[in-house]
Design a protein around this motif. Structure first.
Motif, mmCIF file in Angstrom:
data_model
loop_
_atom_site.group_PDB
_atom_site.id
_atom_site.type_symbol
_atom_site.label_atom_id
_atom_site.label_comp_id
_atom_site.label_asym_id
_atom_site.label_seq_id
_atom_site.Cartn_x
_atom_site.Cartn_y
_atom_site.Cartn_z
ATOM 1 N N ASP A 80 2.001 1.562 -3.574
ATOM 2 C CA ASP A 80 1.862 1.814 -4.698
ATOM 3 C C ASP A 80 1.146 4.002 -4.350
ATOM 4 O O ASP A 80 0.962 4.895 -4.582
ATOM 5 C CB ASP A 80 0.000 1.334 -3.860
ATOM 6 C CG ASP A 80 -1.615 2.154 -4.450
ATOM 7 O OD1 ASP A 80 -0.761 2.545 -6.321
ATOM 8 O OD2 ASP A 80 -2.366 1.704 -4.474
ATOM 9 N N GLU A 81 1.209 4.562 -2.672
ATOM 10 C CA GLU A 81 0.692 5.356 -2.200
ATOM 11 C C GLU A 81 1.839 6.844 -3.065
ATOM 12 O O GLU A 81 1.649 7.620 -3.492
ATOM 13 C CB GLU A 81 0.911 5.865 -0.899
ATOM 14 C CG GLU A 81 -0.642 5.604 -0.145
ATOM 15 C CD GLU A 81 -0.571 5.415 1.332
ATOM 16 O OE1 GLU A 81 0.792 5.427 1.716
ATOM 17 O OE2 GLU A 81 -1.674 5.302 1.931
ATOM 18 N N ARG A 98 0.948 -1.239 0.214
ATOM 19 C CA ARG A 98 -0.175 -0.055 0.112
ATOM 20 C C ARG A 98 0.620 1.201 -0.367
ATOM 21 O O ARG A 98 0.413 1.892 -0.839
ATOM 22 C CB ARG A 98 -0.967 -0.065 1.280
ATOM 23 C CG ARG A 98 -2.335 -0.694 1.032
ATOM 24 C CD ARG A 98 -3.345 -0.951 1.907
ATOM 25 N NE ARG A 98 -2.382 -1.203 3.557
ATOM 26 C CZ ARG A 98 -2.648 -2.556 3.447
ATOM 27 N NH1 ARG A 98 -3.160 -3.549 2.858
ATOM 28 N NH2 ARG A 98 -2.475 -2.609 5.733
ATOM 29 N N LEU A 99 1.954 1.389 1.093
ATOM 30 C CA LEU A 99 3.327 2.328 1.143
ATOM 31 C C LEU A 99 3.113 2.471 -0.745
ATOM 32 O O LEU A 99 3.656 3.506 -0.953
ATOM 33 C CB LEU A 99 4.098 2.635 1.849
ATOM 34 C CG LEU A 99 4.861 3.301 1.751
ATOM 35 C CD1 LEU A 99 4.507 4.993 1.860
ATOM 36 C CD2 LEU A 99 6.595 2.556 2.580
#
Length: 361
Positions: free
Chosen positions: A24-25, A21-22
């Motif tokens: 992706d951000e 998720r990190l």
């Protein structure tokens, strides 16, 4: 094979869902598809290889911004970037290793049990500086005293006062005894004083507050009675002649040396590189005024040389060793080394300080 859920992709790449998720951000590893309603992420099978590369680069300690750059390159260029990153990491590790050795050596010297049997030693010294055969002025400063040895090489319009200011700022260290506080703190304070002095000298010479085009290098050694504490920033050099062998004990803070460290060029190419004199660290540049510091145990018979880059640029190490091995007194060695640089064309100012460690206080 269809798209992988974030859980399946995490297992395949050994990255946690949190890390995915990190990434992706940060735009480093965006999923192939994000459900517009649930926000659930799915990844394509061909993203596994990139994700594994990211995982390995993170294990190397590479910053995410640089990883993103590496992942944008083809395989050959990516390999060069990884090699360059690791060369820099090894250089940083070596600098920390030197600091550890400095601290351990200093703390051991603080222990009376470690110093009770140390034989008294002293130093004999000489300094010399010459403008060379091409330059119309001399921007070097060389100094040798009973405790302080120093060479500084100024650059820019105010280079001469900058180098003189750097050395003058250290002369208080000539006073008997190491000032209050640990030796490491004393040296760090000395570098800060030298940086302020250089900045002030540049402003006094008509600078407008931006000293980026004027400053100085500095290589200095402080004699403590049984050790020599080294402070080094820039591309002046320090050498040790011990038992007939010559050891270079400083590392140039130049663009070209950084390129050598990173494996981008070889030593032969560096000798003629157009940026060979461009500094990455010097006094007068604020954040770039981070000096290397080391501690050297001295032994009777050791001979130290501090010199500006006007000597090693034109005189090979083998010739430097020959002169240091053959010259009797420090004054003779200084004269011969300066003469060698001028005999090789004298394209730059040349300054030398030679100090012999001798038995007896």
């Amino acid at each position: 094979m269809g798209l992988l859920t974030i859980g399946a992709f995490a297992r395949a790449t050994r990255l946690s869902p949190k890390a995915l998720r990190l990434y992706d951000e940060l735009g480093l590893l965006p999923p192939a598809h994000v459900d517009p309603v649930t926000g659930y992420r799915r990844y394509a099978p061909d993203q596994v290889e990139r994700a594994r590369l990211v995982a390995w680069l993170r294990r190397l300690g590479m910053p995410l911004v640089r990883i993103r750059h590496v992942c944008s390159l083809d395989a050959a260029d990516a390999a060069r970037e990884v090699r360059a990153f690791w060369a820099r990491a090894e250089a940083d590790f070596a600098a920390r290793r030197d600091l550890v050795a400095f601290l351990v050596g200093h703390l051991e010297r603080e222990d009376p049990a470690m110093t009770a049997t140390v034989s008294p030693l002293g130093i004999r010294y000489a300094a010399g500086s010459d403008a060379g055969l091409v330059r119309t002025s001399n921007q070097d400063t060389a100094y040798a005293g009973s405790r302080l040895l120093a060479v500084a090489d100024g650059y820019g319009d105010g280079g001469a006062p900058a180098s003189a200011a750097a050395v003058d700022a250290l002369k208080y260290l000539e006073a008997d005894g190491v000032p209050a506080g640990g030796l490491l703190d004393v040296l760090a304070d000395a570098v800060e004083q030298a940086e302020r002095a250089v900045h002030g000298a540049v402003l006094a010479g008509g600078g407008a507050g931006d000293t980026g085009d004027t400053g100085t290098t500095l290589t200095a050694m402080l004699w403590t009675g049984s050790q020599l504490a080294l402070v080094h920033i820039g591309d002046c050099r320090a050498y040790l002649l011990r038992d007939g062998e010559l050891f270079r004990i400083t590392h140039d803070h130049t663009v070209v040396q950084t390129m050598i460290d990173e494996g981008r060029i070889g030593a032969e190419e560096a000798a003629s590189h157009p940026q060979r004199s461009m500094l990455v660290r010097a006094l007068g540049r604020g954040a770039d005024a981070t000096a290397d510091m080391r501690l050297h145990d001295a032994g009777a018979g050791d001979r130290y040389l501090l010199c500006s880059d006007g000597l090693p640029t034109v005189v090979p190490d083998a010739e430097i060793r020959r002169v240091l091995s053959g010259a009797g007194e420090p004054e003779e060695a200084v004269r011969e080394l300066v003469a060698l640089a001028n005999a090789a064309g004298g394209p730059d100012n040349v300054s030398c300080v030679v100090a012999d460690v001798v038995a007896g206080a």
